[in-house]
Design an enzyme around this catalytic site. Structure first.
Site, short mmCIF file in Angstrom:
data_model
loop_
_atom_site.label_atom_id
_atom_site.label_comp_id
_atom_site.label_asym_id
_atom_site.label_seq_id
_atom_site.Cartn_x
_atom_site.Cartn_y
_atom_site.Cartn_z
N GLU A 112 0.86 -1.19 0.00
CA GLU A 112 0.00 0.00 0.00
C GLU A 112 0.89 1.23 0.00
O GLU A 112 2.01 1.18 0.48
CB GLU A 112 -0.84 0.04 1.28
N LYS A 114 2.34 4.57 1.40
CA LYS A 114 2.48 5.11 2.76
C LYS A 114 2.13 6.59 2.67
O LYS A 114 2.93 7.41 2.20
CB LYS A 114 3.89 4.89 3.28
N ASP A 116 1.54 10.32 3.60
CA ASP A 116 2.27 11.19 4.52
C ASP A 116 1.30 12.12 5.23
O ASP A 116 1.10 13.26 4.84
CB ASP A 116 3.34 11.97 3.76
N TYR A 226 -7.05 2.28 6.16
CA TYR A 226 -6.20 1.14 5.79
C TYR A 226 -6.22 -0.03 6.77
O TYR A 226 -5.51 -1.01 6.58
CB TYR A 226 -4.76 1.57 5.51
N LYS A 315 10.80 3.14 3.06
CA LYS A 315 10.81 4.61 3.03
C LYS A 315 11.53 5.11 1.79
O LYS A 315 12.61 4.65 1.45
CB LYS A 315 11.53 5.14 4.28
N CYS A 409 21.91 46.40 -9.28
CA CYS A 409 22.14 45.16 -10.02
C CYS A 409 23.56 44.66 -9.74
O CYS A 409 24.52 45.41 -9.94
CB CYS A 409 21.97 45.40 -11.52
N CYS A 427 16.44 44.37 -13.18
CA CYS A 427 17.42 45.29 -13.73
C CYS A 427 16.89 45.68 -15.09
O CYS A 427 16.63 44.81 -15.93
CB CYS A 427 18.78 44.61 -13.86
N CYS A 432 22.81 45.48 -19.71
CA CYS A 432 23.28 44.72 -18.56
C CYS A 432 23.97 43.42 -19.03
O CYS A 432 23.37 42.62 -19.75
CB CYS A 432 22.11 44.38 -17.64
S1 IVH Z 1 -0.34 0.37 8.65
C1 IVH Z 1 0.67 -1.72 12.47
N1 IVH Z 1 -0.70 1.46 6.28
O1 IVH Z 1 2.74 5.20 8.69
C2 IVH Z 1 0.47 -1.07 11.16
N2 IVH Z 1 0.29 2.78 7.98
O2 IVH Z 1 5.30 4.72 10.06
C3 IVH Z 1 0.19 0.35 11.31
N3 IVH Z 1 0.81 5.08 7.30
O3 IVH Z 1 1.49 4.92 11.95
C4 IVH Z 1 0.06 1.15 10.15
N4 IVH Z 1 0.05 4.90 5.24
O4 IVH Z 1 0.45 6.71 10.32
C5 IVH Z 1 -0.24 1.63 7.54
N5 IVH Z 1 -1.12 2.31 4.15
C6 IVH Z 1 -0.67 2.47 5.40
C7 IVH Z 1 -0.13 3.71 5.84
C8 IVH Z 1 0.35 3.82 7.15
C9 IVH Z 1 0.61 5.71 6.13
C10 IVH Z 1 1.44 5.68 8.48
C11 IVH Z 1 0.69 5.45 9.76
C12 IVH Z 1 1.65 4.67 10.62
C13 IVH Z 1 2.97 5.15 10.07
C14 IVH Z 1 4.08 4.20 10.41
#
Ligand code: IVH
Length: 691
Positions: A112, A114, A116, A226, A315, A409, A427, A432
């Site tokens: 999935e 992640k 932000d 999620y 990451k 300038c 300028c 120039c």
């Molecule tokens: S699962 C035990 N799924 O990332 C599993 N987290 O660094 C818990 N986050 O605390 C989280 N997208 O705030 C999960 N698709 C996703 C996510 C996700 C963002 C964040 C979430 C978590 C943090 C961990």
């Protein structure tokens, strides 16, 4: 070597301090990447020297303590954090541990995005939202229910699933701010002269901590679900996929970019692919979360002291870092605009080392209030030019003064002017040297005439020696003249003359771009060249005729028209024509019209977007085939798109958008059929979709 015990103590203090700033005050001083580096160093040292380890080390803390502004909420099921993998090797090492933990079985991995933002727990009783809580320290979070009720994506009442409404359902997910909202808010703040939001994540966190829910509502937050937390009653699930389906069915948005894989190599490839396309999304992501799909296997794997063993966060490399601001200088561009830029202690960020970063204009420096000697946050996202986000105020040394914009300038010493109501300082001196040099360098640049060996330094030598006053002069340079210049040998002189000569043949659109007409970039130049074929034809067109070309518009049409009519520019163009540059091919105009007449105009007025590989075609030839039949082939899907052609390696965002808009999606295998009889193919696709 430093004493590990002392270093551990130092790191613990720092990590605890930054944890507090980030989680409790929403005022992080360090970008995530810098903080992660500290926490990782601490965990590594604690692992290496277990004699100094303590049970309550901040390296193990999940988040911050709940602040006192909101009532505490004890989570029914703790909200754990995730371990990180910083590269594919760490990802594989995690997978190896998983396989070992499962006695040699390889699980199905779910990937999935992640998101932000910040984690949120939403508790529903009898289908009604009764409580929304932040993660806090993982055990106790903050009650932010009133604020969360203003988030449009979050239902106040659940849709009853076919299997019946569970007594209690806790849905977890990420609250985030879309990039568009973030930018719109920052435009508003800039107009009001207020300090900008640092990034969408901080903005989302800060928005949830507002005392007044109306203030949260104005921040237009979004949500992706999620995971489930506490559940009482209702259906049993055996896989993560099933839980996500359930979460969707009861009324939550679940991110569509989710994929399952049977091998970790495929997972790693997916992570890299998402990394490459991270900016194609409408929101920010900082990685990919990889999870074991099977819930029984999750149970077998269990948890460490801080995170599940069945999931990991891959990451992406950081796009924000801190570094020292050494100086602020001003450069003068080809239009005379004076742009302040930061001279930085070099820092590796967003995939390259950054030593300079733009500060845009006078007001931006004032609003950000960056000063020499500040530690600043530097951001470099994708192809976007590096930017100074702002200072880390708590690290500002004593006695530093605000920076003031120069009045003269730096290149010619004439006064800089800032017209009333405009953001830019310029300028305006006609002679120039900085403007002249920049014009020539722009002419030679990659996106324009692409003359290798003619960078800024070479241009400066040529102009300083009086050999070049404008780009037309380049075409009479000789090897004999060039070898007279400092540090220019016979070979490089000959190469440069050859390169300049080669540029005579560059296509018309490059010449148009190189002229440096305000607002006219490569895309619009290509559109004009494709439509009208010669520079003379373009000069004869009215503003309306130019503006009617797809991708041109009135602003560009006006500046192009005015530039081409100006007498001084006509003389300049004649010098370029005499120098033998390619002003376009009048025969091509006729040939294109004839080619079109020979082919049925099946796609007249229709926009067909192509993504991925089309068998038997290159990207260019596929687009040409569309245009030849009277159609258009824009680079992105919109409501007006007639069909999306999808081949191998297709972009997920185009597909998602087409699906959302109900645009017919045609397999690349059927491309030739689509060209021949688009109505039939589209009708077929629609019928298949319904069946
Ligand atoms: S699962 C035990 N799924 O990332 C599993 N987290 O660094 C818990 N986050 O605390 C989280 N997208 O705030 C999960 N698709 C996703 C996510 C996700 C963002 C964040 C979430 C978590 C943090 C961990």
């Amino acid at each position: 070597m430093t004493d590990p015990e002392a270093r551990i103590a130092e790191l613990r203090a720092e990590v605890a301090h930054h944890n507090h700033l980030y989680h409790e005050l929403d005022a992080p001083e360090l970008p995530d990447a810098d903080f992660d580096a500290l926490a990782r160093e601490l965990r590594a040292l604690e692992a290496e020297f277990p004699e100094y380890a303590v049970p309550d080390s901040p390296a193990l803390a999940v988040g911050g303590a709940a602040s006192t502004a909101f009532a505490p909420v004890t989570h029914a099921v703790p909200m754990t954090s995730l371990d990180n993998a910083m590269d594919a090797d760490e990802l594989r090492a995690w997978a190896d541990r998983v396989v070992r933990g499962l006695g040699g079985r390889t699980p199905t991995f779910v990937c999935e995005l992640k998101i932000d933002g910040l984690a949120m727990s939403l508790r529903y009783e009898g289908g009604e939202l009764v409580q929304a809580a932040t993660r806090g320290d993982g055990r106790v979070g903050e009650n932010v229910t009133a604020n969360v009720r203003t988030i449009a994506d979050i239902p106040h009442r659940l849709t009853a699933p076919a299997t019946g409404m569970p007594d209690v359902v806790e849905v977890r997910g990420e609250v985030y701010m879309s990039t568009a909202v973030f930018e719109a808010l920052n435009d508003e703040y800039a107009a009001a002269g207020e300090r900008p939001l640092v990034n969408p994540r901080n903005a989302a966190a800060g928005s949830l901590r507002q005392k007044d829910p109306e203030a949260t509502a104005r921040r237009r937050l979004s949500f992706w679900a999620y995971q489930l937390g506490d559940v009482v009653g209702g259906p049993e699930f055996t896989t993560h996929h099933e839980t996500l389906e359930f979460i969707g069915a009861i009324g939550f948005p679940v991110n569509p970019e989710i994929r399952s894989f049977e091998s970790i190599d495929d997972v790693a490839a997916f992570c890299l692919d998402r990394q490459e396309h991270r900016h194609a999304l409408a929101y920010e992501i900082d990685g990919v979360v990889v999870k074991v799909d099977d819930l029984a296997q999750r149970e077998e794997l269990g948890y460490t002291s801080r995170a599940p063993r069945w999931a990991i966060a891959y990451k992406f490399p950081p796009e924000e870092r801190t570094t020292l601001l050494r100086d602020i200088q001003v450069s003068v561009g080809r239009t005379g605009r004076a742009t302040p830029f930061a001279v930085l202690e070099p820092v590796f960020v967003g995939g390259s080392t950054v030593a300079m970063a733009t500060l845009h204009n006078q007001d931006q420096v004032a609003i950000k209030d960056v000063r020499l000697g500040d530690t600043v946050i530097v951001r470099k996202a994708g192809d976007v030019i590096p930017e100074v986000v702002g200072p880390v105020l708590s690290l500002r040394p004593d006695g530093v003064e605000p920076w003031t914009f120069p009045t003269e300038c730096p290149a010619c010493g004439n006064p800089l002017v800032r017209p009333e109501g405009e953001a830019d300082t310029r300028c305006v001196a006609p002679d120039c040297p900085a403007q002249r040099d920049q014009k020539v360098a722009y002419w030679a640049s990659r996106g324009a005439m692409d003359i290798e060996g003619l960078g800024e330094q070479m241009v400066e030598k040529l102009t300083a020696a009086g050999l070049v006053r404008d780009p037309a002069d380049l075409y009479s340079l000789t090897v004999e003249q060039l070898v007279e210049l400092e540090r220019v040998g016979e070979t490089s002189a000959a190469n440069l003359v050859a390169e300049i000569d080669r540029s005579r043949q560059q296509p018309l659109w490059r010449l148009l771009t190189a002229l440096g007409v305000r607002h006219l970039g490569p895309a619009a130049s290509q559109a004009l060249a494709t439509e009208f074929h010669t520079l003379d034809a373009i000069r004869e067109k009215s503003i309306d005729e130019l503006a009617a070309v797809e991708g041109v518009g009135t602003v560009i049409a006006t500046t192009v028209h005015e530039w081409l009519q100006l007498e001084a520019n006509q003389a300049y163009l004649e010098r370029l024509r005499d120098a033998g540059l390619n002003f376009g091919d009048p025969e091509a105009a006729k040939a294109a019209a004839e080619a079109r007449a020979a082919v049925p105009q099946t796609l007249e007025g229709r926009a067909v977007v192509v993504t991925g590989a089309v068998p038997g075609h290159t990207r260019e030839s596929a687009e040409e085939a569309i245009v030849l039949r009277g159609g258009k082939s824009p680079g992105s899907v919109s409501k007006k798109t007639y069909a999306l052609v999808v081949g191998e390696g297709a972009g997920a965002s185009k597909l998602t958008k087409a699906e959302a808009n109900g645009t017919p999606i045609v397999s690349a295998e059927r491309f030739d059929d689509l060209l021949a009889d688009p109505d039939a193919v589209v009708a077929e696709v629609a019928a298949a979709g319904e069946g």
